[in-house]
Write an enzyme that holds these catalytic residues in place. Structure first.
Site, PDB file in Angstrom:
ATOM      1  N   CYS A 130     -40.503 -20.993  77.948  1.00  0.00           N
ATOM      2  CA  CYS A 130     -39.288 -20.945  78.758  1.00  0.00           C
ATOM      3  C   CYS A 130     -38.290 -19.932  78.179  1.00  0.00           C
ATOM      4  O   CYS A 130     -37.366 -19.503  78.872  1.00  0.00           O
ATOM      5  CB  CYS A 130     -38.655 -22.324  78.876  1.00  0.00           C
ATOM      6  SG  CYS A 130     -38.236 -23.086  77.303  1.00  0.00           S
ATOM      7  N   HIS A 131     -38.502 -19.548  76.904  1.00  0.00           N
ATOM      8  CA  HIS A 131     -37.589 -18.552  76.320  1.00  0.00           C
ATOM      9  C   HIS A 131     -37.760 -17.186  76.984  1.00  0.00           C
ATOM     10  O   HIS A 131     -36.927 -16.310  76.805  1.00  0.00           O
ATOM     11  CB  HIS A 131     -37.810 -18.454  74.802  1.00  0.00           C
ATOM     12  CG  HIS A 131     -39.197 -18.033  74.411  1.00  0.00           C
ATOM     13  ND1 HIS A 131     -40.252 -18.925  74.307  1.00  0.00           N
ATOM     14  CD2 HIS A 131     -39.729 -16.823  74.115  1.00  0.00           C
ATOM     15  CE1 HIS A 131     -41.354 -18.274  73.952  1.00  0.00           C
ATOM     16  NE2 HIS A 131     -41.064 -16.996  73.833  1.00  0.00           N
ATOM     17  N   ASN A 145     -37.779 -28.359  79.475  1.00  0.00           N
ATOM     18  CA  ASN A 145     -39.173 -28.097  79.087  1.00  0.00           C
ATOM     19  C   ASN A 145     -39.556 -28.957  77.881  1.00  0.00           C
ATOM     20  O   ASN A 145     -38.981 -28.813  76.811  1.00  0.00           O
ATOM     21  CB  ASN A 145     -39.297 -26.606  78.739  1.00  0.00           C
ATOM     22  CG  ASN A 145     -40.675 -26.231  78.235  1.00  0.00           C
ATOM     23  OD1 ASN A 145     -41.602 -27.034  78.287  1.00  0.00           O
ATOM     24  ND2 ASN A 145     -40.803 -24.996  77.748  1.00  0.00           N
ATOM     25  N   GLU A 170     -40.909 -11.095  69.744  1.00  0.00           N
ATOM     26  CA  GLU A 170     -41.990 -10.719  70.654  1.00  0.00           C
ATOM     27  C   GLU A 170     -41.886  -9.247  71.061  1.00  0.00           C
ATOM     28  O   GLU A 170     -42.905  -8.568  71.234  1.00  0.00           O
ATOM     29  CB  GLU A 170     -41.972 -11.614  71.902  1.00  0.00           C
ATOM     30  CG  GLU A 170     -42.347 -13.060  71.585  1.00  0.00           C
ATOM     31  CD  GLU A 170     -42.551 -13.906  72.844  1.00  0.00           C
ATOM     32  OE1 GLU A 170     -42.495 -13.347  73.962  1.00  0.00           O
ATOM     33  OE2 GLU A 170     -42.795 -15.117  72.692  1.00  0.00           O
ATOM     34  N   TYR A 214     -34.685 -16.186  86.351  1.00  0.00           N
ATOM     35  CA  TYR A 214     -34.775 -17.537  86.910  1.00  0.00           C
ATOM     36  C   TYR A 214     -35.149 -17.467  88.389  1.00  0.00           C
ATOM     37  O   TYR A 214     -35.919 -18.288  88.884  1.00  0.00           O
ATOM     38  CB  TYR A 214     -33.452 -18.286  86.731  1.00  0.00           C
ATOM     39  CG  TYR A 214     -33.208 -18.678  85.279  1.00  0.00           C
ATOM     40  CD1 TYR A 214     -33.887 -19.753  84.712  1.00  0.00           C
ATOM     41  CD2 TYR A 214     -32.301 -17.984  84.483  1.00  0.00           C
ATOM     42  CE1 TYR A 214     -33.680 -20.113  83.384  1.00  0.00           C
ATOM     43  CE2 TYR A 214     -32.080 -18.328  83.159  1.00  0.00           C
ATOM     44  CZ  TYR A 214     -32.772 -19.394  82.618  1.00  0.00           C
ATOM     45  OH  TYR A 214     -32.567 -19.747  81.312  1.00  0.00           O
TER      46      TYR A 214
END
Lengths: 210, 169
Positions: A180-181, A172, A207, A149
């Site tokens: 945003c993840h 978001n 991912e 962040y």
């Protein structure tokens, strides 16, 4: 002497008339489909939407004329999300899947592990000021990587606004596509997520594995 | 109950059926389909400007009323042999309309004087208040009540018509 008659009430007459002129579901669905097609041709749909099955339940996808404007998880209550879109964008909101077919296909590919970047027009008008700056930056965080962040706050131009950066992520309007993840806490813990922490974990694990 | 400012989609699901009943009660089936579509397209155009306090169903029925009048006027001008503009539902339509006994009722509705027919349709099929029915029919509230009562009375005679084959029980 008069013939005795059984009097039929006005409401019974009304009910029988109603039955004679009521259209069945299939007819109404057919008319509705024609209406949506025509409204689309006439440029009368300001917000179109559809749902998409995902590993995280049913997602709501909504688009303005400028692009994908909202992706909502089930826990956000789709009905409420549509009501907010009607208030914030335009009440001309219609269930019209066609404008979202491309987004749905790309999301399907992403969930299957076959897509690493989204090639979609995104309308971020629902986020303003610093939140908007944060979201614009998020789109540069690559698939399979994460950022803190604090790093996001700095990249968006306000190094000390770490909490505000977190707030921008949690508001978001287009999660997943605007990733945003991929933003996590500096201490390595995962941080909150609109779709629930489990969904965030699943996305990051997917991912990382791809 | 839908209120102005809600997603338009909700108006279609909530009020689509009643608008269809009104269109079918005022017009033949094909014209009713057109009137339904025209009503919702016009409503979609105007919807963002609808005043917050408006009665959405009344607003939609008013649009449908005006569309039906337009269609009836166009039909009246057109030199067609089927001068009866309020045609009976066509039984060859792809969709089955209801029970045969109510064909009589339907025909009787079509034959009512326009104000009586309108009053019956808007009061009893669209469930509108008499004040709104009166505004649609351009008459007083008392006259709208009378028209509805007269219309219902006329329809009742159809249901009470003696069976030609003998007495009714």
């Amino acid at each position: 002497m008069n013939t005795p008659t059984i009097s039929v009430s006005a409401h019974e007459i009304a009910a029988r008339l109603a039955a004679a002129v009521t259209a069945d579901e299939a007819k109404l669905a057919e008319l509705r489909a024609g209406l949506v097609a025509r409204a689309g041709r006439d440029g009368l749909i300001d917000v179109s939407y559809r749902t998409l099955d995902s590993p995280f339940g049913l997602l709501l996808l909504a688009a303005s004329k400028d692009g994908l404007i909202r992706i909502a998880f089930e826990m956000e209550r789709h009905e409420d999300v549509l009501a907010r879109l009607a208030a914030d964008v335009s009440p001309r909101v219609l269930a019209a899947p066609a404008p979202l077919d491309d987004a749905a296909r790309q999301l399907d590919e992403y969930f299957a592990g076959h897509r690493r970047r989204f090639d979609l027009r995104v309308d971020l008008r629902l986020a303003r000021g610093f939140r908007r700056a944060v979201l614009d930056h998020l789109r540069d965080i690559d698939y399979g990587t994460t950022q803190s962040y604090a790093a996001v706050a700095a990249a968006a131009g306000k190094p000390t606004a770490v909490r505000a950066a977190g707030s921008a992520c949690s508001h978001n309007p287009v999660p997943i596509v605007v990733p945003c993840h991929r933003v996590v806490r500096s201490d390595g813990t995962i941080g909150n997520y609109l779709g629930g922490t489990a969904a965030k974990q699943t996305l990051l694990a997917m991912e990382a594995a791809a | 109950m839908s209120v102005p400012g809600q997603p338009f989609e909700e108006l279609i699901s909530e009020h689509g059926p009643v608008v269809m009943r009104v269109c079918r009660a005022m017009l033949g089936p094909a014209d009713a389909d057109d009137a339904w579509s025209e009503t919702f397209i016009a409503a979609l155009h105007a919807y963002p400007d609808l005043r917050p306090a408006s009665n959405v169903r009344g607003w939609l029925v008013t649009i449908a009323h005006n569309k039906a009048i337009d269609i009836l006027r166009r039909a009246a001008r057109a030199p067609r042999p089927t001068a009866d503009v309020a045609q009976r539902p066509n039984t060859e339509s792809t969709e089955r309309l209801d029970a045969p006994v109510d064909d009589d009722l339907r025909t009787a509705l079509d034959r009512l004087p326009p104000k009586q027919r309108g009053a019956v349709v808007y009061r009893y099929l669209a469930d509108m208040a008499y004040a709104d029915v009166a505004a649609l029919l351009d008459s007083s509230e008392a006259a709208a009540r009378r028209s509805a009562a007269d219309g219902i009375a006329a329809l009742r005679t159809v249901l009470h018509r003696p069976d030609p084959k003998g007495q009714r029980p």
